[in-house]
Design a protein around this motif. Structure first.
Motif, PDB file in Angstrom:
ATOM      1  N   ARG A 109      24.570  17.079  -4.575  1.00 40.05           N
ATOM      2  CA  ARG A 109      25.055  17.930  -5.657  1.00 40.05           C
ATOM      3  C   ARG A 109      26.435  17.429  -6.034  1.00 40.05           C
ATOM      4  O   ARG A 109      27.452  17.890  -5.531  1.00 40.05           O
ATOM      5  CB  ARG A 109      25.093  19.400  -5.231  1.00 40.05           C
ATOM      6  CG  ARG A 109      25.226  20.342  -6.441  1.00 40.05           C
ATOM      7  CD  ARG A 109      24.982  21.776  -6.049  1.00 40.05           C
ATOM      8  NE  ARG A 109      26.078  22.330  -5.274  1.00 40.05           N
ATOM      9  CZ  ARG A 109      26.030  23.480  -4.622  1.00 40.05           C
ATOM     10  NH1 ARG A 109      24.894  24.179  -4.614  1.00 40.05           N
ATOM     11  NH2 ARG A 109      27.062  23.926  -3.954  1.00 40.05           N
ATOM     12  N   ALA A 110      26.439  16.441  -6.911  1.00 40.91           N
ATOM     13  CA  ALA A 110      27.698  15.797  -7.314  1.00 40.91           C
ATOM     14  C   ALA A 110      27.469  15.006  -8.583  1.00 40.91           C
ATOM     15  O   ALA A 110      26.413  14.383  -8.757  1.00 40.91           O
ATOM     16  CB  ALA A 110      28.195  14.863  -6.209  1.00 40.91           C
ATOM     17  N   TYR A 111      28.459  15.016  -9.456  1.00 35.48           N
ATOM     18  CA  TYR A 111      28.364  14.226 -10.677  1.00 35.48           C
ATOM     19  C   TYR A 111      28.664  12.760 -10.377  1.00 35.48           C
ATOM     20  O   TYR A 111      29.502  12.429  -9.523  1.00 35.48           O
ATOM     21  CB  TYR A 111      29.302  14.771 -11.744  1.00 35.48           C
ATOM     22  CG  TYR A 111      28.786  16.035 -12.386  1.00 35.48           C
ATOM     23  CD1 TYR A 111      27.832  15.978 -13.396  1.00 35.48           C
ATOM     24  CD2 TYR A 111      29.218  17.286 -11.949  1.00 35.48           C
ATOM     25  CE1 TYR A 111      27.326  17.123 -13.976  1.00 35.48           C
ATOM     26  CE2 TYR A 111      28.721  18.449 -12.521  1.00 35.48           C
ATOM     27  CZ  TYR A 111      27.770  18.362 -13.529  1.00 35.48           C
ATOM     28  OH  TYR A 111      27.268  19.507 -14.085  1.00 35.48           O
ATOM     29  N   PHE A 112      27.985  11.888 -11.096  1.00 30.55           N
ATOM     30  CA  PHE A 112      28.061  10.449 -10.852  1.00 30.55           C
ATOM     31  C   PHE A 112      29.502   9.953 -10.898  1.00 30.55           C
ATOM     32  O   PHE A 112      29.924   9.147 -10.048  1.00 30.55           O
ATOM     33  CB  PHE A 112      27.215   9.711 -11.893  1.00 30.55           C
ATOM     34  CG  PHE A 112      27.286   8.219 -11.791  1.00 30.55           C
ATOM     35  CD1 PHE A 112      26.545   7.541 -10.841  1.00 30.55           C
ATOM     36  CD2 PHE A 112      28.107   7.486 -12.641  1.00 30.55           C
ATOM     37  CE1 PHE A 112      26.620   6.160 -10.738  1.00 30.55           C
ATOM     38  CE2 PHE A 112      28.175   6.112 -12.541  1.00 30.55           C
ATOM     39  CZ  PHE A 112      27.445   5.443 -11.588  1.00 30.55           C
ATOM     40  N   ALA A 113      30.292  10.402 -11.862  1.00 31.23           N
ATOM     41  CA  ALA A 113      31.663   9.918 -12.018  1.00 31.23           C
ATOM     42  C   ALA A 113      32.532  10.238 -10.806  1.00 31.23           C
ATOM     43  O   ALA A 113      33.528   9.557 -10.549  1.00 31.23           O
ATOM     44  CB  ALA A 113      32.289  10.512 -13.281  1.00 31.23           C
ATOM     45  N   ASP A 114      32.154  11.264 -10.053  1.00 33.94           N
ATOM     46  CA  ASP A 114      32.962  11.682  -8.901  1.00 33.94           C
ATOM     47  C   ASP A 114      32.477  11.086  -7.584  1.00 33.94           C
ATOM     48  O   ASP A 114      33.191  11.146  -6.581  1.00 33.94           O
ATOM     49  CB  ASP A 114      32.931  13.211  -8.775  1.00 33.94           C
ATOM     50  CG  ASP A 114      33.442  13.908 -10.016  1.00 33.94           C
ATOM     51  OD1 ASP A 114      34.393  13.376 -10.631  1.00 33.94           O
ATOM     52  OD2 ASP A 114      32.893  14.975 -10.377  1.00 33.94           O
ATOM     53  N   MET A 115      31.283  10.528  -7.561  1.00 32.98           N
ATOM     54  CA  MET A 115      30.675  10.104  -6.297  1.00 32.98           C
ATOM     55  C   MET A 115      31.294   8.822  -5.764  1.00 32.98           C
ATOM     56  O   MET A 115      31.529   7.864  -6.508  1.00 32.98           O
ATOM     57  CB  MET A 115      29.165   9.888  -6.465  1.00 32.98           C
ATOM     58  CG  MET A 115      28.365  11.146  -6.617  1.00 32.98           C
ATOM     59  SD  MET A 115      26.595  10.801  -6.627  1.00 32.98           S
ATOM     60  CE  MET A 115      26.292  10.468  -4.885  1.00 32.98           C
TER      61      MET A 115
END
Length: 283
Positions: A109-115
């Motif tokens: 549960r995480a947005y791609f830009a933050d991973m």
């Protein structure tokens, strides 16, 4: 590492799968555990698999207490050498392999830009190589038995979901892998299938990672949107028995297939709107 917990009981239940041997990855808990239970209730001998010896031992004891013919083998299915040992342990215990269900996976549960890149890889590896490696190790034995492999995918593979980039990519890869292998293995008699599961009640400790790779709480959804693990397991086993190519679980999943095929723009709008409503409901 691969480690057979104990030898298996010699007798199982009679049933339509009596004499068959099944290996279910990621079956120390959740949908995998319930799928192993259904297989055992139908007479199959089942090899349980997971990475946590204590949890795997508890599940093995639980199912044996119900009179099912099961044994457990600790193995990380993203490690090919461990998968070879897992399959070897299956053959050493039961002498054959007829059914492989690749269920082990990690969600996110995480947005791609933050991973972090290593987190993306970890999620993707669990969902792709966690299916590829067990099958690669098991394939000669499934050919010998004209057996069955079923990949557990998700309705998330049918239409991308925000905050699920690596998970969706991995589950979509399984669907295309199944299609390719079905063509390649057509002359062998091996059944290759994929099941797209929908919203399902999860164990509280299901592995869901945030952008930094830390576990996050499971999102709770209204009960009407969910099936129980036992319901999903029965559908998976029926899919195997009928040797189906693809099963999409739930009316919502079938609707996603239809909308994504005919009206993809509408599908994206519905997903975005639904996620906003869920965030408002739970925040």
């Amino acid at each position: 590492m691969s480690d057979l917990l104990t030898t298996a009981p010699t007798a199982g239940r009679p049933g339509p799968l009596a004499g068959r041997v099944a290996l279910v990855t990621g079956s120390e808990s959740g949908i995998g555990r319930e799928t192993a239970r259904v297989l055992g209730e139908l007479g199959a001998a089942v090899v349980l698999n997971g990475r946590c010896p204590e949890r795997l031992a508890r599940t093995q004891a639980l199912l044996r207490g119900e009179g099912l013919r099961v044994t457990g083998c600790v193995a990380d299915v993203t490690d090919y050498a461990a998968c070879e040992r897992l399959v070897a342990a299956t053959l050493a215990t039961f002498g054959r392999l007829d059914i492989l269900i690749t269920n082990a996976s990690i969600s996110q549960r995480a947005y791609f830009a933050d991973m972090q890149p290593e987190v993306f890889r970890r999620v993707l590896d669990s969902n792709v190589y966690g299916s590829v490696f067990p099958l690669k190790a098991a394939l000669p034995h499934l050919v010998a038995s004209r057996g069955s492999v079923t990949f557990i995918s998700s309705i998330s593979a049918l239409n991308g979901m925000p905050s699920g980039s690596a998970y969706c990519a991995g589950k979509a890869a399984l669907a295309n892998l199944a299609h390719t292998l079905r063509l390649e293995l057509a002359e062998t008699g091996v059944h290759v299938g994929v099941v797209h599961i929908g919203f399902t009640q999860n164990d509280p400790d299901k592995r869901v990672l945030d952008a930094q790779g830390q576990p996050v709480p499971i999102a709770h959804r209204p009960p009407r949107w969910q099936k129980t693990q036992a319901e999903v397991a029965r559908i998976i086993v029926r899919h195997v028995q009928q040797r189906r190519q693809r099963t999409v679980i739930s009316a919502l999943g079938r609707l996603i297939v239809l909308v994504h095929t005919l009206l993809p723009g509408l599908g994206d709008w519905v997903v975005r709107r639904s996620l906003r409503r869920l965030r408002n409901l739970y925040e």
